[in-house]
Design an enzyme around this catalytic site. Structure first.
Site, short mmCIF file in Angstrom:
data_model
loop_
_atom_site.label_atom_id
_atom_site.label_comp_id
_atom_site.label_asym_id
_atom_site.label_seq_id
_atom_site.Cartn_x
_atom_site.Cartn_y
_atom_site.Cartn_z
N LYS A 1 0.72 -1.00 -0.45
CA LYS A 1 -0.08 0.36 -0.02
C LYS A 1 0.77 1.33 -0.38
O LYS A 1 1.73 1.23 0.16
CB LYS A 1 -0.62 0.59 1.37
N GLY B 1 -25.91 2.07 3.85
CA GLY B 1 -25.38 2.86 2.88
C GLY B 1 -25.57 2.34 1.07
O GLY B 1 -25.26 1.76 0.93
N GLY C 1 -23.98 2.85 -2.43
CA GLY C 1 -23.64 4.15 -2.67
C GLY C 1 -22.51 3.75 -4.05
O GLY C 1 -23.54 2.53 -4.75
N VAL D 1 -21.14 1.04 -4.31
CA VAL D 1 -21.75 -0.66 -3.53
C VAL D 1 -23.11 -1.15 -2.62
O VAL D 1 -23.70 -1.70 -3.64
CB VAL D 1 -20.17 -1.52 -3.04
P1 NAD Z 1 -19.56 5.18 -1.49
O1 NAD Z 1 -18.28 6.63 -0.85
O2 NAD Z 1 -19.15 5.33 -2.68
O3 NAD Z 1 -21.23 5.29 -0.67
C1 NAD Z 1 -20.91 4.48 0.82
C2 NAD Z 1 -22.23 5.40 1.62
O4 NAD Z 1 -22.49 5.29 2.92
C3 NAD Z 1 -23.01 6.60 0.83
O5 NAD Z 1 -23.88 6.84 -0.13
C4 NAD Z 1 -23.16 7.50 2.37
O6 NAD Z 1 -23.76 8.80 2.19
C5 NAD Z 1 -22.98 6.55 2.98
N1 NAD Z 1 -22.69 6.76 4.40
C6 NAD Z 1 -21.76 6.91 5.16
N2 NAD Z 1 -21.79 6.52 6.21
C7 NAD Z 1 -23.09 5.91 6.92
C8 NAD Z 1 -23.38 5.98 7.79
N3 NAD Z 1 -23.00 6.09 9.27
N4 NAD Z 1 -24.37 5.38 7.75
C9 NAD Z 1 -25.58 5.27 6.39
N5 NAD Z 1 -24.68 5.35 5.32
C10 NAD Z 1 -23.52 6.28 5.21
O7 NAD Z 1 -18.71 4.27 -1.47
P2 NAD Z 1 -18.43 3.01 -1.46
O8 NAD Z 1 -17.14 2.86 -2.58
O9 NAD Z 1 -20.33 2.00 -1.77
O10 NAD Z 1 -17.98 2.32 -0.52
C11 NAD Z 1 -18.56 1.47 0.81
C12 NAD Z 1 -17.72 1.07 1.93
O11 NAD Z 1 -17.39 -0.57 0.54
C13 NAD Z 1 -16.87 1.97 2.41
O12 NAD Z 1 -16.53 1.26 2.91
C14 NAD Z 1 -15.34 0.62 0.95
O13 NAD Z 1 -14.41 0.83 2.09
C15 NAD Z 1 -15.80 -0.57 1.35
N6 NAD Z 1 -15.51 -0.90 -0.59
C16 NAD Z 1 -16.20 0.04 -1.84
C17 NAD Z 1 -15.88 -1.13 -2.90
C18 NAD Z 1 -15.53 -0.77 -4.09
O14 NAD Z 1 -15.28 -1.39 -4.89
N7 NAD Z 1 -16.05 0.64 -4.27
C19 NAD Z 1 -14.42 -2.71 -2.40
C20 NAD Z 1 -14.46 -2.56 -0.91
C21 NAD Z 1 -14.47 -2.15 -0.27
#
Ligand code: NAD
Length: 357
Positions: free
Chosen positions: A82, A182, A184, A186
């Site tokens: 990383k 959440g 977003g 994912v």
């Molecule tokens: P994102 O920022 O696109 O979406 C996150 C969503 O969660 C947002 O809509 C936000 O408003 C909401 N949110 C934040 N805090 C919150 C809370 N306390 N309660 C309810 N909702 C809340 O993020 P993402 O890319 O969808 O990733 C989500 C999680 O998955 C993160 O922890 C990220 O590290 C993990 N992750 C993502 C990926 C990926 O492919 N994007 C891969 C591995 C892990």
């Protein structure tokens, strides 16, 4: 008290850290290579300002180790690494662009020992630039930034099915209820997959409009963020922030399974045991959320066939099923079974370790 650079390196169990100071901006670049027995290291690049540069170094080391377990956990031959670029608070756009270019040149000097993708503070556009300069960016599809979210969601969906099969003897999602926290990158596509399979959806997001947008598309019930612990569901899928599983929340959970994409879902490892004591099946986060990493690793190696990519991501479900079974017969949390499985893969497929472990 701030720990010294040398103390931090001395205490680490990884292989090496390549450290560079960018005199034009005052930024520090730390490329932490934790374990490269499986292959060249791959992991995200985080760009953030820290109280002191050494805190960036500590973050890089901690995250690099996480990548070792992530790759080995899903059986992919990348090493754990990383990078952290610890930037000054007041870095302007122009200075930042120059820094990204010099970071890319730095990766060229490492000649593939570290390949990288997006993490906090870096963007898909940064990766496209880094890839164009260095050739060492992962997550680009024919030079353009790809979106890992749908692949990650697919992996979580496969994990939920595996967990349902283990817990209830039946993988079918149709008769089950799932709380997606959440919506977003994912959570939104995950809600789509679940709705398509007939699950009863409960949707929650700090931004209520995000939950409502998912509800308009997929149906289900929107739950205010403050009320989530009052809902009875089969599966809680945390797809937002970390540490939602802790000594305060675990006694309040009203679900049989925790299976979601969020990183670092447990506040501490002891919470895995707390879940087990409550009879709640926990899908280790770094395994169930590896779909994007699995797909991008395959794309990086030249795979373009969407059916084969999806099949590779779906394998996450089979891996989890084996972990659940191993954990059940050893009467322990799947977290421990996951670590043992990763260690076995490392021992079987890695050469001699260069690190001090
Ligand atoms: P994102 O920022 O696109 O979406 C996150 C969503 O969660 C947002 O809509 C936000 O408003 C909401 N949110 C934040 N805090 C919150 C809370 N306390 N309660 C309810 N909702 C809340 O993020 P993402 O890319 O969808 O990733 C989500 C999680 O998955 C993160 O922890 C990220 O590290 C993990 N992750 C993502 C990926 C990926 O492919 N994007 C891969 C591995 C892990």
């Amino acid at each position: 008290m701030t720990r010294s650079f040398l103390d931090v390196v001395e205490a680490w169990n990884g292989e090496s850290v390549v450290t560079t100071f960018d005199s034009a901006t005052g930024a520090w670049m730390f490329v932490a290579l934790h374990d490269t027995r499986l292959g060249p290291a791959a992991g995200g690049t985080r760009m953030a300002s820290y109280p002191a540069p050494v805190d960036g170094l500590i973050d890089a080391m901690r995250l690099a180790e996480g990548m070792t377990w992530k790759w080995a956990g899903v059986g992919i031959r990348f090493g754990g690494g990383k990078a952290v670029i610890a930037i000054p608070d007041d870095l302007g756009d122009e200075a930042r662009a120059g820094l990204v270019d010099r970071y890319a040149a730095h990766l060229v000097s490492l000649r593939g020992a570290f390949q990288t993708g997006v993490d906090m503070g870096t963007t898909p556009e940064d990766m496209a630039r880094i890839g164009a300069i260095s050739g060492y960016a992962v997550g680009l599809v024919d030079g353009k930034p790809g979106d890992p979210g749908p692949y990650t969601a697919r992996g979580v969906f496969a994990g939920i099915r595996a967990a349902l099969a283990h817990r209830f003897g039946e993988a079918a999602v149709g008769a089950r209820s799932v709380l997606v926290q959440g919506l977003g990158d994912v959570g939104f596509p995950l809600a789509g997959l679940l709705a398509e399979a007939g699950a009863a959806l409960y949707l929650t997001d700090l931004r209520e409009d995000a939950a409502e947008r998912a509800q308009a598309r997929f149906g289900g019930t929107v739950i205010p963020a403050g009320d989530i612990w009052d809902v009875d569901v089969d599966v809680y899928a945390p797809c937002a922030v970390g540490a939602t599983l802790n000594p305060d929340t675990i006694p309040r959970l009203r679900c049989g399974i925790v299976a979601g994409s969020a990183n670092n879902q447990l506040l501490s490892e002891a919470d895995a045991e707390r879940l087990r004591e409550r009879g709640i099946l926990y899908a280790p986060d770094y395994v169930i959320n590896a779909g994007g990493a699995v797909a991008f690793a395959a794309i990086h190696q030249g795979e373009r066939d969407e059916t084969r990519l999806r099949a590779q991501v779906d394998e996450i479900g089979s891996s989890l099923r084996e972990m659940f079974e191993e954990a059940a017969s050893a009467r322990e949390s799947p977290l421990h079974a996951a670590r043992r499985r990763a260690q076995r893969f490392l021992n079987a497929n890695g050469g001699p370790s260069a690190g001090a472990r």
